[in-house]
Write a protein that holds these residues in place. Structure first.
Motif, mmCIF file in Angstrom:
data_model
loop_
_atom_site.group_PDB
_atom_site.id
_atom_site.type_symbol
_atom_site.label_atom_id
_atom_site.label_comp_id
_atom_site.label_asym_id
_atom_site.label_seq_id
_atom_site.Cartn_x
_atom_site.Cartn_y
_atom_site.Cartn_z
ATOM 1 N N LYS A 210 0.864 -1.182 0.000
ATOM 2 C CA LYS A 210 0.000 0.000 0.000
ATOM 3 C C LYS A 210 0.897 1.228 0.000
ATOM 4 C CE LYS A 210 -4.124 -1.885 1.885
ATOM 5 N NZ LYS A 210 -5.388 -1.500 2.431
ATOM 6 N N THR A 211 0.584 2.129 -0.876
ATOM 7 C CA THR A 211 1.368 3.336 -1.030
ATOM 8 C C THR A 211 0.451 4.540 -0.914
ATOM 9 O OG1 THR A 211 2.883 2.159 -2.489
ATOM 10 C CG2 THR A 211 2.964 4.546 -2.577
ATOM 11 N N ALA A 212 0.958 5.604 -0.309
ATOM 12 C CA ALA A 212 0.198 6.849 -0.169
ATOM 13 C C ALA A 212 0.791 7.891 -1.104
ATOM 14 C CB ALA A 212 0.253 7.342 1.270
ATOM 15 N N ASP B 96 -7.118 2.149 -3.298
ATOM 16 C CA ASP B 96 -7.685 1.701 -2.028
ATOM 17 C C ASP B 96 -8.454 2.798 -1.302
ATOM 18 O OD1 ASP B 96 -6.621 -0.888 -2.297
ATOM 19 O OD2 ASP B 96 -4.714 -0.243 -1.454
ATOM 20 N N ASN C 74 -5.372 13.040 -1.277
ATOM 21 C CA ASN C 74 -4.597 11.980 -0.640
ATOM 22 C C ASN C 74 -5.138 10.662 -1.163
ATOM 23 O OD1 ASN C 74 -2.861 13.472 1.219
ATOM 24 N ND2 ASN C 74 -4.792 14.101 2.134
ATOM 25 N N GLN D 100 -4.563 6.425 -1.538
ATOM 26 C CA GLN D 100 -3.912 5.195 -1.119
ATOM 27 C C GLN D 100 -4.122 4.190 -2.243
ATOM 28 O OE1 GLN D 100 -6.318 6.660 1.148
ATOM 29 N NE2 GLN D 100 -4.583 7.879 1.774
ATOM 30 N N ALA E 232 2.438 3.220 2.942
ATOM 31 C CA ALA E 232 1.327 3.479 3.861
ATOM 32 C C ALA E 232 1.199 2.400 4.919
ATOM 33 C CB ALA E 232 0.016 3.593 3.070
#
Length: 90
Positions: free
Chosen positions: A15-17, A45, A57, A59, A89
């Motif tokens: 998971k990346t933000a 996500d 923002n 995800q 994240a």
């Protein structure tokens, strides 16, 4: 009795933000367009958009999608997005 095993490799999902500055966004309809454009993409996500700050923002799962694809989807919706931060994240 027979035992079967699978040699299938497991894929690691990260998971990346991503925080984006959005230019050209000035109303609730703009927020809706961007949210729908991102919602159509596999690997997203979560999306939080702050209209007043002109920030998004996002995800996402970096095994399914990358930041360039996200930015391109926003551009296709009619807005210019510039990355502010990208990070893990988890």
């Amino acid at each position: 009795m027979s035992v079967s095993t699978s040699n299938t490799a497991s894929i690691v999902h990260h998971k990346t933000a991503l925080q984006l500055s959005i230019q050209g966004m000035n109303c609730g309809a703009c927020v809706g367009r961007i949210t729908r454009a991102l919602g159509d993409l596999d690997g997203i996500d979560g999306v939080e958009i702050n209209l007043a700050a002109k920030l998004a923002n996002i995800q996402f799962n970096d095994a399914d999608i990358d930041s360039d694809t996200i930015i391109a989807a926003i551009a296709e919706a009619g807005y210019q997005a510039s990355p502010l931060a990208l990070g893990n994240a988890e």
